[in-house]
Scaffold this motif. Structure first.
Motif, PDB file in Angstrom:
ATOM      1  N   LEU A 134       4.836   6.151  -9.064  1.00 34.74           N
ATOM      2  CA  LEU A 134       3.537   6.415  -8.451  1.00 34.74           C
ATOM      3  C   LEU A 134       3.366   5.540  -7.213  1.00 34.74           C
ATOM      4  O   LEU A 134       3.252   4.320  -7.321  1.00 34.74           O
ATOM      5  N   GLU A 135       3.366   6.164  -6.059  1.00 35.05           N
ATOM      6  CA  GLU A 135       3.109   5.442  -4.815  1.00 35.05           C
ATOM      7  C   GLU A 135       1.601   5.463  -4.616  1.00 35.05           C
ATOM      8  O   GLU A 135       1.039   6.440  -4.146  1.00 35.05           O
ATOM      9  N   ILE A 136       0.946   4.381  -5.004  1.00 28.90           N
ATOM     10  CA  ILE A 136      -0.510   4.390  -5.118  1.00 28.90           C
ATOM     11  C   ILE A 136      -1.252   3.935  -3.869  1.00 28.90           C
ATOM     12  O   ILE A 136      -2.461   4.125  -3.773  1.00 28.90           O
ATOM     13  N   THR A 137      -0.550   3.338  -2.909  1.00 26.67           N
ATOM     14  CA  THR A 137      -1.232   2.852  -1.705  1.00 26.67           C
ATOM     15  C   THR A 137      -0.256   2.784  -0.541  1.00 26.67           C
ATOM     16  O   THR A 137       0.964   2.716  -0.739  1.00 26.67           O
ATOM     17  N   ASP A 138      -0.809   2.772   0.660  1.00 25.24           N
ATOM     18  CA  ASP A 138       0.013   2.557   1.843  1.00 25.24           C
ATOM     19  C   ASP A 138      -0.251   1.179   2.455  1.00 25.24           C
ATOM     20  O   ASP A 138       0.333   0.811   3.449  1.00 25.24           O
ATOM     21  N   LYS A 139      -1.128   0.424   1.824  1.00 26.95           N
ATOM     22  CA  LYS A 139      -1.481  -0.902   2.340  1.00 26.95           C
ATOM     23  C   LYS A 139      -0.484  -1.960   1.864  1.00 26.95           C
ATOM     24  O   LYS A 139       0.034  -1.879   0.761  1.00 26.95           O
ATOM     25  N   CYS A 140      -0.249  -2.938   2.720  1.00 25.45           N
ATOM     26  CA  CYS A 140       0.633  -4.043   2.370  1.00 25.45           C
ATOM     27  C   CYS A 140       0.150  -5.290   3.091  1.00 25.45           C
ATOM     28  O   CYS A 140      -0.334  -5.212   4.221  1.00 25.45           O
ATOM     29  N   ASN A 141       0.300  -6.427   2.435  1.00 23.16           N
ATOM     30  CA  ASN A 141      -0.127  -7.687   3.031  1.00 23.16           C
ATOM     31  C   ASN A 141       1.000  -8.390   3.782  1.00 23.16           C
ATOM     32  O   ASN A 141       0.803  -9.461   4.328  1.00 23.16           O
ATOM     33  N   ASN A 142       2.178  -7.778   3.843  1.00 20.22           N
ATOM     34  CA  ASN A 142       3.314  -8.314   4.594  1.00 20.22           C
ATOM     35  C   ASN A 142       3.759  -7.310   5.636  1.00 20.22           C
ATOM     36  O   ASN A 142       3.468  -6.124   5.537  1.00 20.22           O
ATOM     37  N   ARG A 143       4.478  -7.764   6.603  1.00 17.90           N
ATOM     38  CA  ARG A 143       5.067  -6.900   7.632  1.00 17.90           C
ATOM     39  C   ARG A 143       6.555  -7.230   7.724  1.00 17.90           C
ATOM     40  O   ARG A 143       7.049  -7.671   8.736  1.00 17.90           O
ATOM     41  N   CYS A 144       7.244  -7.006   6.634  1.00 18.32           N
ATOM     42  CA  CYS A 144       8.661  -7.366   6.543  1.00 18.32           C
ATOM     43  C   CYS A 144       9.500  -6.485   7.472  1.00 18.32           C
ATOM     44  O   CYS A 144       9.377  -5.259   7.452  1.00 18.32           O
ATOM     45  N   ILE A 145      10.349  -7.111   8.269  1.00 18.84           N
ATOM     46  CA  ILE A 145      11.183  -6.347   9.200  1.00 18.84           C
ATOM     47  C   ILE A 145      12.267  -5.554   8.471  1.00 18.84           C
ATOM     48  O   ILE A 145      12.805  -4.612   9.010  1.00 18.84           O
ATOM     49  N   PHE A 146      12.555  -5.913   7.233  1.00 21.12           N
ATOM     50  CA  PHE A 146      13.594  -5.237   6.463  1.00 21.12           C
ATOM     51  C   PHE A 146      13.027  -4.198   5.509  1.00 21.12           C
ATOM     52  O   PHE A 146      13.761  -3.597   4.726  1.00 21.12           O
ATOM     53  N   CYS A 147      11.726  -3.949   5.566  1.00 27.80           N
ATOM     54  CA  CYS A 147      11.078  -3.043   4.621  1.00 27.80           C
ATOM     55  C   CYS A 147      11.656  -1.636   4.724  1.00 27.80           C
ATOM     56  O   CYS A 147      11.818  -1.087   5.811  1.00 27.80           O
ATOM     57  N   ALA A 148      11.942  -1.062   3.569  1.00 28.50           N
ATOM     58  CA  ALA A 148      12.479   0.299   3.512  1.00 28.50           C
ATOM     59  C   ALA A 148      11.377   1.346   3.433  1.00 28.50           C
ATOM     60  O   ALA A 148      11.646   2.536   3.478  1.00 28.50           O
ATOM     61  N   THR A 149      10.131   0.919   3.322  1.00 28.51           N
ATOM     62  CA  THR A 149       9.011   1.855   3.186  1.00 28.51           C
ATOM     63  C   THR A 149       8.310   2.001   4.526  1.00 28.51           C
ATOM     64  O   THR A 149       7.215   1.503   4.710  1.00 28.51           O
ATOM     65  N   HIS A 150       8.935   2.703   5.441  1.00 29.44           N
ATOM     66  CA  HIS A 150       8.346   2.894   6.765  1.00 29.44           C
ATOM     67  C   HIS A 150       7.568   4.202   6.867  1.00 29.44           C
ATOM     68  O   HIS A 150       6.883   4.434   7.826  1.00 29.44           O
ATOM     69  N   ARG A 151       7.683   5.042   5.864  1.00 24.13           N
ATOM     70  CA  ARG A 151       6.982   6.316   5.923  1.00 24.13           C
ATOM     71  C   ARG A 151       5.551   6.147   5.437  1.00 24.13           C
ATOM     72  O   ARG A 151       5.230   5.211   4.721  1.00 24.13           O
ATOM     73  N   GLN A 152       4.729   7.081   5.817  1.00 28.27           N
ATOM     74  CA  GLN A 152       3.334   7.049   5.383  1.00 28.27           C
ATOM     75  C   GLN A 152       3.228   7.480   3.926  1.00 28.27           C
ATOM     76  O   GLN A 152       3.854   8.446   3.504  1.00 28.27           O
ATOM     77  N   VAL A 153       2.449   6.780   3.168  1.00 32.14           N
ATOM     78  CA  VAL A 153       2.156   7.112   1.782  1.00 32.14           C
ATOM     79  C   VAL A 153       0.684   7.501   1.730  1.00 32.14           C
ATOM     80  O   VAL A 153      -0.161   6.794   2.262  1.00 32.14           O
TER      81      VAL A 153
END
Length: 82
Positions: A7-26
C-alpha cells in the motif's frame, strides 16, 4: 507462502535522498480507501501488509491504519521507511 499487499499510502517524505528509487508520483490514499483495500486483502487471504509510498510514518492517519490492519488480523505489517 506469504502473500503481501503493498500500500503506497502517501507521496510525502521528510527526506530528499539523492538515491531514492521513488521518483514517481504516488496518489495519496485516504483512510476510507485504505480500509477498503485492507478489507479486500483480507478476503483474498493476503497475510502481510507493506506500507510505503513516500514516508508512510508521516501519513496523518498512520496509527488508525496500523490499528485497522491489526484488528483485521494481519499477522505482519511492514514499513518501507527511511
Amino acid at each position: 507462502m506469504t502473500w503481501a499487499l503493498d500500500l503506497e499510502i502517501t507521496d510525502k517524505c521528510n527526506n530528499r535522498c539523492i538515491f531514492c528509487a521513488t521518483h514517481r508520483q504516488v496518489t495519496p490514499l485516504s483512510l476510507p480507501e485504505i480500509r477498503y483495500k485492507l478489507l479486500a486483502a483480507k478476503e483474498k487471504r493476503i497475510d502481510r501488509i507493506d506500507l510505503s509510498g513516500g514516508e508512510p510514518t508521516i501519513h496523518k492517519d498512520i496509527c488508525s491504519i496500523v490499528s485497522t490492519a491489526h484488528r483485521l488480523g494481519f499477522p505482519t505489517i511492514y514499513f518501507k521507511t527511511n
